[in-house]
Enzyme design. Structure first.
Site, PDB file in Angstrom:
ATOM      1  N   SER A 684      22.033 -17.270  32.822  1.00 21.79           N
ATOM      2  CA  SER A 684      22.073 -18.118  31.620  1.00 21.79           C
ATOM      3  C   SER A 684      20.844 -19.002  31.455  1.00 21.79           C
ATOM      4  CB  SER A 684      23.332 -18.992  31.644  1.00 21.79           C
ATOM      5  OG  SER A 684      23.321 -19.861  32.752  1.00 21.79           O
ATOM      6  N   LYS A 727      29.274 -26.527  29.995  1.00 21.60           N
ATOM      7  CA  LYS A 727      27.851 -26.812  29.811  1.00 21.60           C
ATOM      8  C   LYS A 727      27.629 -27.816  28.671  1.00 21.60           C
ATOM      9  CE  LYS A 727      26.412 -22.261  31.497  1.00 21.60           C
ATOM     10  NZ  LYS A 727      25.822 -20.960  31.155  1.00 21.60           N
TER      11      LYS A 727
END
Length: 790
Positions: A684, A727
């Site tokens: 990511s 996140k």
């Protein structure tokens, strides 16, 4: 008028009919008849006023109270009423002798009693041949055998059966005295041919003989068992007398009797009870000094101590359960909703055969405490077992009794300590189980957690099945990836997200502060922690998804205030945002923008860890060289491959980015992720590394208020990633205002709290061009040249 061939008695064409329940009359036999129904009494009186002849028909269904023509068989027996006796309760008792069979032609009236036009059935007998004679003798012999096997048949009836010379009459006589059902007797009554009647009677008699022989065998077996029991009792009494003479009886026998009573009262299944009795028998015969006696006693104690039938009475009120969950936990609305749905299904089906719940989330988010609340709402006991670091399969299944110091597994031990077979059983840290040469504990857990198998869980120590189907199992984990797929397949995953800043404030004020005040002997009159102090602790002293660190900081403040109180300080201590540093020291984290100003070669990324989401900074720089790529920061294989993909994308799009085509031959590129002591991995950070590297090569600054997450492909596409909610919560905690996320991850935004969505700009991107356009400062679009610093 019809005439009976046997007795030459004239029978009228029209007869009053008396229906019979569970009775059938045969010709030439006498039957006592109790008459209670009104129409039947009237029919009997009509017969007594005339020539005493009456027709008897059996009912098709004995439960019919007021039978009509359709409820009766059409073949019956005409009889003569020999005697009638009226009883005080308005009923009558009659003695009826059967004359001959008849067939109903038609019913001519039903009121006030049944009357029917009949025709007599020809029952002329013939002289029996040798075959018929042999069949008659066999029937009489079987009839006598039935009497020998216990059938209550008087001796004079047996003698009378031997004197009957006609096969039809013999069949009627035997059938009348056998304990046959009325349907079977009616079958014999309807058999007109004597040979056929003999055959049907013989068939029913053989069936009766089989039943009598089986009963005789059972009786013999019971008698033999009683004889064996009496012999054992006699031997036990002799042994008791010998032990009394030796002075050993009182102590040993009292212990054996105590074990025997406990085994009987434990409610074990039959096979387990037999095993326990067998072990007790071995113990009883074994010398008391033998080492194995201690092993057998311990084994019996475990068997007796298990709750084979004991259950906590469950009182499941869904409204009360919701109230308890809301009292114990702030937020976690999706988790509470799923738990209440699970409990609702359990209440409707009254069974726990559904999937096992698995709570997955960062530490400190309330996974274990939710399990306690579920147990409290169900009124069940709560068991918690930590699986972290368990490597030995015997921890789950137990050791066999052949090993010294063997014990049952932790499952059975916990159930025994709880004293009930339907607790709420929480298995913590199921993702921390390891496998080595001692076995794989997850394989044992497959049987424990599978609703189709755990009703007969086999513990190696017990060597007997124990029913775990009544236990409500809940597992917890920080990571889902490390749980083996077969075990994960048996569980329904419920994700626990990290808390927002606002949720942490409410949790601290409603739960953590009152709890710590109580644990430290303080009251609200002694210590007040203001809202801005909580905000300051959350922002500058903790960076976590849960609230454990927040609770530790509050506890640190309470300890210092408690010391001041003991030292004689009077009055109330008020902790504000400004005074927090006096208790906790200088701030540990900076809150606000990740960077103070726009930087070249530095991009802000978002990552997911076991503790929830976090913010990282990816740095990139270039130096004269030969195109070497240097990666530092303890990066994993996947993250290294993402960095190489980012470099390949930039080299392939060098012209579009305003770079020289051969720049890679003249420069070495270095990508570094700070906090090098912490291992990092995952795809990511791909667009973050590409952005930092592009910024360094183009000498273009990256916006300080922008963070990003997403996987990069060689063509520059941005692929979706996992853990978006955690996140984004981390970005919100760090004060980031703009976040670039993969376009395909927009569906995950529904899980994000509305307050967080409203305070951040979430920009969907699908290509690296869009990422660079939003991430780089104004006037620094791809294709520009020269350094552009903010």
């Amino acid at each position: 008028m019809p005439v009976s061939d046997d007795e030459k008695v004239t029978i009228p064409e029209v007869l009053p009919i008396i229906p019979m329940r569970d009775l059938v009359l045969f010709p030439n036999l006498v039957l006592p008849l109790f008459v209670g129904r009104e129409r039947s009494i009237l029919a009997l009186e009509e017969a007594m006023r005339g020539d005493h002849h009456v027709g008897l028909l059996a009912q098709r269904v004995s439960d019919t109270q007021d039978p009509g023509p359709d409820d009766l068989f059409t073949i019956g027996c005409a009889g003569t009423v020999l005697q009638e006796l009226k009883l005080p309760d308005a009923t009558a008792r009659a003695l009826v002798e059967g004359i001959a069979r008849f067939r109903v032609v038609e019913f001519i009236s039903t009121e006030p009693f049944l009357q029917a036009r009949i025709e007599m059935i020809d029952e002329s007998e013939v002289t029996p041949g040798m075959e018929t004679e042999a069949a008659m003798r066999a029937l009489v012999a079987d009839f006598e055998k039935a009497a020998e096997l216990g059938k209550p048949i008087p001796q004079e009836v047996l003698m009378a059966a031997g004197a009957v010379e006609q096969p039809g009459r013999l069949a009627d006589f035997v059938a009348f005295h056998l304990n046959l059902k009325s349907e079977e007797k009616q079958t014999i009554l309807e058999a007109i041919d004597p040979s056929e009647r003999m055959e049907r009677t013989s068939t029913f008699l053989h069936k009766e003989l089989e039943i009598l022989e089986l009963g005789s065998k059972i009786q013999s077996r019971v008698q033999e068992s009683m004889t064996k029991s009496q012999r054992e009792y006699f031997l036990h009494e002799q042994l008791k007398a010998i032990q009394q003479e030796l002075g050993q009886y009182d102590e040993i026998q009292a212990e054996m009797d105590d074990y025997r009573e406990k085994i009987a009262a434990a409610g074990m299944p039959e096979e387990v009870s037999e095993k326990a009795e067998k072990e007790l028998g071995r113990l009883e015969k074994m010398p008391q000094a033998a080492p194995e006696t201690a092993v057998i006693r311990t084994y019996l104690d475990w068997l007796i101590g298990l709750p084979w039938q004991k259950e906590d009475e469950e009182k499941l009120d869904l409204i009360e359960a919701k109230k308890i969950l809301d009292e114990d936990h702030y937020g976690l609305e999706d988790v509470k909703k799923r738990v209440l749905e699970y409990l609702a299904v359990h209440k409707l089906t009254n069974r726990m055969r559904g999937p096992i719940l698995c709570f997955v989330g960062p530490p400190g988010t309330g996974k274990t405490s939710i399990g306690r609340s579920i147990a409290r709402s169900l009124g069940r006991k709560f068991i918690r077992m930590s699986l972290g670091g368990v490597h030995d399969e015997a921890e789950i299944r137990g050791h066999r009794r052949t090993y010294v110091g063997a014990l049952p597994g932790r499952i059975i031990q916990s159930i025994s300590q709880a004293g009930t077979r339907n607790p709420v059983f929480m298995m913590d840290e199921v993702d921390k189980i390891g496998a080595d040469f001692r076995g794989d504990p997850t394989s044992a857990l497959l049987e424990v957690l599978d609703p189709e198998q755990n009703n007969s869980f086999q513990d190696h120590y017990l060597e007997a099945p124990f029913d775990l189907s009544r236990v409500m199992f809940i597992t917890t984990a920080n990571l889902l990836d490390t749980i083996p797929p077969p075990l994960r397949d048996r569980m329904e995953v419920i994700h626990f997200p990290g808390y927002t800043e606002d949720e942490k404030l409410h949790i601290a004020l409603q739960y953590l502060v009152p709890k710590q005040l109580t644990e430290h002997g303080l009251t609200a009159a002694r210590l007040e922690i203001c809202d801005d102090a909580i905000h300051s602790i959350v922002r500058r002293y903790t960076r976590e998804a849960g609230v454990r660190g927040l609770e530790r900081q509050i506890a640190m403040i309470c300890r210092q205030v408690a010391r001041r109180v003991v030292e004689g300080h009077r009055g109330k201590t008020k902790v504000t945002g400004r005074s927090v540093s006096r208790y906790l020291g200088p701030p540990k984290f900076n809150f606000g923008m990740a960077e103070k100003r726009n930087e070249v070669g530095t991009a802000t990324g978002l990552v997911w860890t076991e503790a929830g989401g976090d913010v990282i900074f990816v740095e990139a720089t270039t130096m004269p060289g030969r195109g070497k790529l240097i990666l530092t920061g303890q990066l994993g294989d996947v993250m290294r491959e993402s960095a190489q993909a980012a470099v390949s994308y930039i080299r392939a799009h060098a012209g579009q980015l305003g770079l020289e085509p051969d720049f890679a031959d003249k420069l070495d590129m270095h990508i570094h992720v700070p906090e090098a002591a912490i291992p990092k991995d995952g795809p990511s950070a791909g667009i973050t590394m590409a952005t930092a590297l592009a910024s360094a090569l183009m000498s273009c600054a990256v916006r300080r208020e922008v963070a990003m997450t997403g996987e990069i492909t060689l063509r520059g596409h941005v692929l979706p990633i996992g853990g978006l909610k955690e996140k984004l919560l981390a970005a919100h905690r760090a004060g980031i205002k703009t976040v670039l996320v993969p376009k395909e991850n927009l569906r995950d935004l529904v899980l994000l709290p509305e307050r967080v969505r409203s305070e951040m700009e979430i920009v969907p991107v699908s290509t690296m061009d869009q990422v660079l356009e939003r991430a780089l400062v104004d006037g620094c679009a791809p294709g520009g040249k020269g350094p552009r610093r903010a």
